[in-house]
Design an enzyme around this catalytic site. Structure first.
Site, PDB file in Angstrom:
ATOM      1  N   CYS A  67       0.863  -1.182   0.000  1.00  0.00           N
ATOM      2  CA  CYS A  67       0.000   0.000   0.000  1.00  0.00           C
ATOM      3  C   CYS A  67       0.897   1.229   0.000  1.00  0.00           C
ATOM      4  CB  CYS A  67      -0.873   0.037   1.250  1.00  0.00           C
ATOM      5  SG  CYS A  67      -1.931  -1.400   1.431  1.00  0.00           S
ATOM      6  N   GLU A 116      -8.717   7.769   3.444  1.00  0.00           N
ATOM      7  CA  GLU A 116      -8.152   7.639   2.108  1.00  0.00           C
ATOM      8  C   GLU A 116      -9.173   7.290   1.031  1.00  0.00           C
ATOM      9  OE1 GLU A 116      -3.705   6.126   3.354  1.00  0.00           O
ATOM     10  OE2 GLU A 116      -5.150   4.598   2.759  1.00  0.00           O
TER      11      GLU A 116
END
EC number: 5.3.3.2
Length: 181
Positions: A67, A116
């Site tokens: 990520c 996010e």
């Protein structure tokens, strides 16, 4: 590696500026752009990684392969390739979106917030892993269905974004189809 920044997003998910990565991840994390990638080997096994204890958010937690955050002027695909090389020392191919509109907000046990817009991709590893121990403390190649069973049985042992991504039926089906091709 130079100091990383996150791309801040407005209410319409449009870029509105940048902020240093560690300054952005606080108790009041602003909405920003990220990505999540599920990496498979030639046998269709999923790479599950355990986050280093030095990570600010969710240290020591198991998660999907890699990520991160695209930098200003960088595409999400370029960012995924960069982070795969940096964290895992691996080259990838067949980068495919599996959950392009994923977003989430979660708070870790230390109070650090993730907030996010985080498109999710799958990719195929094409080289041997060379793990960066400052990013990843452990890893395992596993069958996707086995990982899914573990996520259901012990969701607290995994990152919340991994659990949320795999819990989406359409994303899970796309990941399963990807690993079987």
């Amino acid at each position: 590696m130079t100091e990383e920044h996150v791309v801040l997003l407005d209410e319409q998910d449009k870029p509105s500026g940048t902020l240093e990565k560690y300054a952005a991840h606080t108790l009041n994390t602003p909405l920003h752009l990220a990505f999540s990638c599920w990496l498979f080997n030639e046998d269709g096994q999923l790479l599950v990684t355990r986050r280093s204890l030095s990570k600010k958010a969710w240290p020591g937690v198991w998660t999907n392969s890699v990520c991160g955050h695209p930098q200003q002027g960088e595409t999400t695909e370029e960012a995924i390739i960069r982070r795969c090389r940096f964290e895992l020392g691996v080259e990838i191919t067949d980068l495919t979106p599996v959950y392009p509109h994923f977003s989430y907000r979660a708070t870790d046990p230390n109070g650090i917030v993730e907030n996010e817009v985080c498109p999710v991709f799958a990719a195929r590893a094409t080289s041997v892993l060379q793990i960066n121990s400052e990013e990843v403390m452990d890893y395992q190649w596993s069958e996707f269905k086995s990982v899914w069973k573990s996520l259901l049985a012990t969701p607290w042992a995994f990152s919340p974004w991994m659990v949320m991504q795999a819990s989406d039926e359409q994303a899970r089906e796309r990941l399963l189809n990807y690993c079987q091709r």
